[in-house]
Design a protein around this motif. Sequence first.
Motif, short mmCIF file in Angstrom:
data_model
loop_
_atom_site.label_atom_id
_atom_site.label_comp_id
_atom_site.label_asym_id
_atom_site.label_seq_id
_atom_site.Cartn_x
_atom_site.Cartn_y
_atom_site.Cartn_z
N ARG A 9 31.49 -92.56 -51.59
CA ARG A 9 30.18 -92.49 -50.81
C ARG A 9 30.91 -92.18 -49.56
N THR A 10 30.04 -91.58 -48.51
CA THR A 10 30.31 -91.09 -47.26
C THR A 10 30.53 -92.42 -46.47
N GLU A 11 29.83 -93.47 -46.57
CA GLU A 11 30.18 -94.50 -45.83
C GLU A 11 31.45 -95.03 -45.83
N LEU A 12 31.97 -95.02 -47.16
CA LEU A 12 33.18 -95.43 -47.35
C LEU A 12 34.29 -94.83 -46.75
N THR A 13 34.20 -93.20 -46.92
CA THR A 13 35.17 -92.60 -46.37
C THR A 13 35.21 -92.39 -44.64
N VAL A 14 33.82 -92.64 -44.09
CA VAL A 14 33.90 -92.71 -42.66
C VAL A 14 34.61 -93.95 -42.29
#
Length: 302
Positions: A9-14
């Motif tokens: 998920r993008t939130e995790l990557t960010v």
Amino acid sequence: MLLNERVERTELTVLKLLNLRMEIPDDAKHRLSILQKGYEGELRFDESSAWLAEKFLILRDLFLDYDGNKFQIDTLIITQKCIVVCEVKYYQGNYYYEDGEFRNITTRKKIKNPLHQLSRCKTLLSQLLQKHGFHLSIDGNVIFNHPEFFLYDAPQDKPIIYLPQLNQYLHNLSGLPSVLNDGHHRIAQFLLERHIANPPFELPFSYDFNGMRKGFCCGRCGSFFVSSGGRNLVCNNCGFEEELGTAVLRCVEEIRLLFPELKITTKLVYEWCGVEGGRKRVMRILNKHFKKMGYGKHVYFI
Ligand SMILES: [Zn+2]
């Protein structure tokens, strides 16, 4: 047939990137750890269940919306007579079940009830499918697949699968009827089309370019203890080797993700990763992989 791949998920990557390059607040660290664990649990479940794709249609990590109600499905399996929703929980440690709630044994705090999450998912999925003329019954289970999870006073009449039961559960699933036709494929296609790929998220803090730690970090372990030996970067922590060009492209992706409003310029990328051999080297790499826009001092890359 496996119809899509699970992606981070993008939130995790960010959050992972920000945690490497700045001091993030405790609540964000907590959120990061929850997301990391959840993702790890889902990947482990994927490993255990991948073989079912020979018989059924499998969709992973669907994020859907029904009438403004968002819901996420970790794994969805389409069999001949029903759809099976798997809600994967990678909780670790000791919990107990009391009055229909799950509580942590040390803190006695209630945790978000995964059975309620499952039931909400099933209801919304069923409504979404029915509204569009699809009629297949929906079944589902909560799967606790962490080897160090234990639930005291566990209820026997709830759709829960524990790790020691997982193989048998998957084996039983594989015995379900599996003659799939166009109708089943249409349901899968419909769900993939409705899937929201990058659900919006809010960070509980702000950040800026200047406040970030600069330099290359290892593409595998995240350590900043990397040395540049000519064409390659070598991590002194885990030994990972990466070609300089690949590492620079990875840095460009980091900047794009964290600062979508910034234009990618040689100066910016050089500042972010600090390549030995200087700006010319960065410029060569950017020239090779991106389209150059503007002139002179105003050159940037897209
Ligand atoms: Zn490393």
